[in-house]
Design a protein around this motif. Structure first.
Motif, short mmCIF file in Angstrom:
data_model
loop_
_atom_site.label_atom_id
_atom_site.label_comp_id
_atom_site.label_asym_id
_atom_site.label_seq_id
_atom_site.Cartn_x
_atom_site.Cartn_y
_atom_site.Cartn_z
N GLN A 61 33.75 32.57 44.88
CA GLN A 61 34.96 31.79 45.19
C GLN A 61 34.76 30.95 46.46
O GLN A 61 35.24 29.83 46.55
CB GLN A 61 36.16 32.73 45.35
N ARG A 62 34.03 31.49 47.43
CA ARG A 62 33.78 30.75 48.67
C ARG A 62 32.95 29.49 48.38
O ARG A 62 33.25 28.40 48.85
CB ARG A 62 33.07 31.64 49.70
N ALA A 81 33.49 22.13 39.99
CA ALA A 81 33.41 23.07 41.12
C ALA A 81 32.72 24.38 40.73
O ALA A 81 31.88 24.89 41.47
CB ALA A 81 34.81 23.35 41.67
N PHE A 82 33.07 24.91 39.57
CA PHE A 82 32.50 26.22 39.20
C PHE A 82 31.03 26.10 38.80
O PHE A 82 30.24 27.00 39.08
CB PHE A 82 33.33 26.89 38.08
N GLY A 105 42.78 24.97 41.68
CA GLY A 105 42.69 25.95 42.77
C GLY A 105 41.72 27.05 42.40
O GLY A 105 41.24 27.12 41.27
N LEU A 106 41.46 27.92 43.37
CA LEU A 106 40.60 29.07 43.11
C LEU A 106 41.33 30.05 42.21
O LEU A 106 42.53 29.92 41.96
CB LEU A 106 40.23 29.75 44.43
N ASP A 107 40.58 31.04 41.73
CA ASP A 107 41.18 32.06 40.88
C ASP A 107 42.27 32.81 41.66
O ASP A 107 42.10 33.12 42.84
CB ASP A 107 40.09 33.04 40.40
N ARG A 108 43.39 33.06 41.00
CA ARG A 108 44.53 33.78 41.56
C ARG A 108 45.28 32.99 42.62
O ARG A 108 46.03 33.57 43.41
CB ARG A 108 44.13 35.16 42.13
N SER A 109 45.12 31.68 42.62
CA SER A 109 45.88 30.88 43.59
C SER A 109 47.31 30.65 43.12
O SER A 109 48.13 30.13 43.88
CB SER A 109 45.18 29.54 43.84
N GLY A 143 39.23 40.05 39.80
CA GLY A 143 37.97 40.77 39.60
C GLY A 143 37.67 41.09 38.15
O GLY A 143 36.61 41.61 37.82
N GLU A 144 38.59 40.73 37.25
CA GLU A 144 38.37 41.07 35.83
C GLU A 144 37.36 40.15 35.16
O GLU A 144 36.66 40.56 34.24
CB GLU A 144 39.69 41.01 35.06
N GLU A 145 37.30 38.89 35.59
CA GLU A 145 36.43 37.94 34.90
C GLU A 145 35.23 37.55 35.76
O GLU A 145 35.16 37.79 36.96
CB GLU A 145 37.23 36.70 34.46
N ARG A 146 34.29 36.92 35.07
CA ARG A 146 32.96 36.61 35.58
C ARG A 146 32.92 36.03 37.00
O ARG A 146 32.12 36.44 37.82
CB ARG A 146 32.30 35.64 34.60
N TYR A 147 33.77 35.03 37.27
CA TYR A 147 33.64 34.31 38.54
C TYR A 147 34.51 34.89 39.66
O TYR A 147 34.57 34.34 40.75
CB TYR A 147 34.02 32.84 38.34
N GLU A 148 35.20 36.00 39.37
CA GLU A 148 36.15 36.51 40.37
C GLU A 148 35.47 37.44 41.37
O GLU A 148 35.73 38.64 41.42
CB GLU A 148 37.34 37.17 39.66
N LYS A 149 34.59 36.84 42.16
CA LYS A 149 33.90 37.57 43.22
C LYS A 149 33.99 36.71 44.46
O LYS A 149 33.95 35.48 44.38
CB LYS A 149 32.42 37.77 42.85
N GLU A 150 34.07 37.36 45.63
CA GLU A 150 34.37 36.60 46.84
C GLU A 150 33.32 35.55 47.19
O GLU A 150 33.67 34.43 47.59
CB GLU A 150 34.59 37.56 48.01
N ASP A 151 32.03 35.88 47.04
CA ASP A 151 31.00 34.89 47.42
C ASP A 151 31.05 33.69 46.47
O ASP A 151 30.87 32.53 46.88
CB ASP A 151 29.60 35.53 47.46
#
Ligand code: T5A
Ligand code: NA
Length: 220
Positions: free
Chosen positions: A164-165, A103-104, A12-16, A154-162
């Motif tokens: 994750q989309r 995915a990432f 899943g995405l981060d924080r799922s 938002g703490e780690e590198r990939y935790e940004k909305e664009d």
């Protein structure tokens, strides 16, 4: 011949809520006297895992190809122990796996471009060919709004909305072709409470946890 353990991947995405659900599932299996263990990727404890950890916390910069191969190498470090555990009858719950890897990385775009891929999807898929294939992948589907409100976002590198989309788009692409050689793929609504999500997780894995007759497949 005794049945082998089930290989259950949670993606899943981060924080799922992957780690939360994985830990609860482990407890429930153990309460039901089912031999089970929890593993997670990246495993940040090995030398390779430590390089990945400092990359994710933005303490170092690595070429995108390099970091992709490190994530895959980190899974290969555990491939034979995964296989051994499953063959000995132990069920494995795995918090992220090759699907996150694909995915990432495949969702990265070239600097200055809006959508042009940085790494080719097929190139990203290849290093994980031959890893033990999960019997089932539970994809915890969280919406952007809900994820943002959860602790630590938002703490780690990939935790940004664009980011994750774009990652979600690649997960959808993976789910379409994974049925061929990556086992079952189940999408679970992860916006609900922890307890509600767990009930769906529990029902979905029921038939597997009594053991699996089919031979262990390879990705993908
Ligand atoms: N990555 C990973 C790659 O790029 N390539 C790869 O090959 C691999 C394997 C780190 C990063 O690495 C990337 C992907 C990631 O960006 P990680 O170590 O798994 O991967 O990331 P973590 O930060 O540990 O975990 P996540 O951000 O993915 O979070 P989880 O596990 O999905 O969520 P969880 O369970 O920790 O919950 C987050 C918060 O929400 C609450 C929890 O209490 C917690 O505070 N929560 C809920 N709140 C309300 N309702 C619910 N249903 C909730 N479920 C959880
Ligand atoms: Na996690």
């Amino acid at each position: 011949m005794p049945r082998r353990g089930a290989f259950i991947v949670i993606e899943g995405l981060d924080r799922s809520g992957k780690s939360t659900q994985a830990a609860t599932l482990l407890r429930r299996l153990q309460d039901a006297q089912i031999s089970a263990k929890l593993i997670k990727f990246p495993d940040r404890t090995t030398p390779i895992g430590k390089m990945i950890d400092s990359y994710l916390r933005s303490e170092n910069e690595l070429d995108d190809h390099t970091v992709h191969l490190l994530f895959s190498a980190n899974r290969w470090e555990f491939a034979s122990s995964i296989e051994k555990s499953l063959q000995s009858g132990e069920t494995i719950i795995c918090d992220r796996y090759a699907f996150s890897g694909l995915a990432f990385s495949a969702s990265k775009i070239r600097p200055g471009s809006q959508s042009y891929p940085l790494l080719d999807y097929e190139w990203c898929r290849v290093p994980d060919i031959g890893l033990p294939a999960p019997d089932i992948t539970l994809f915890l589907d969280v919406s952007a709004d809900v994820a943002r409100k959860r602790g630590g976002y938002g703490e780690e590198r990939y935790e940004k909305e664009d980011v994750q989309r774009r990652v979600r788009d690649v997960f959808v692409r993976i789910s379409e072709h994974v049925q061929g050689g990556g086992g079952r793929w189940e999408v679970i609504d992860a916006d609900e409470t922890q307890e509600e999500v767990q009930e769906v997780v529990w029902k979905t894995v029921q038939e597997l946890v009594a053991g699996v007759d089919a031979p262990l497949e390879k990705l993908w």
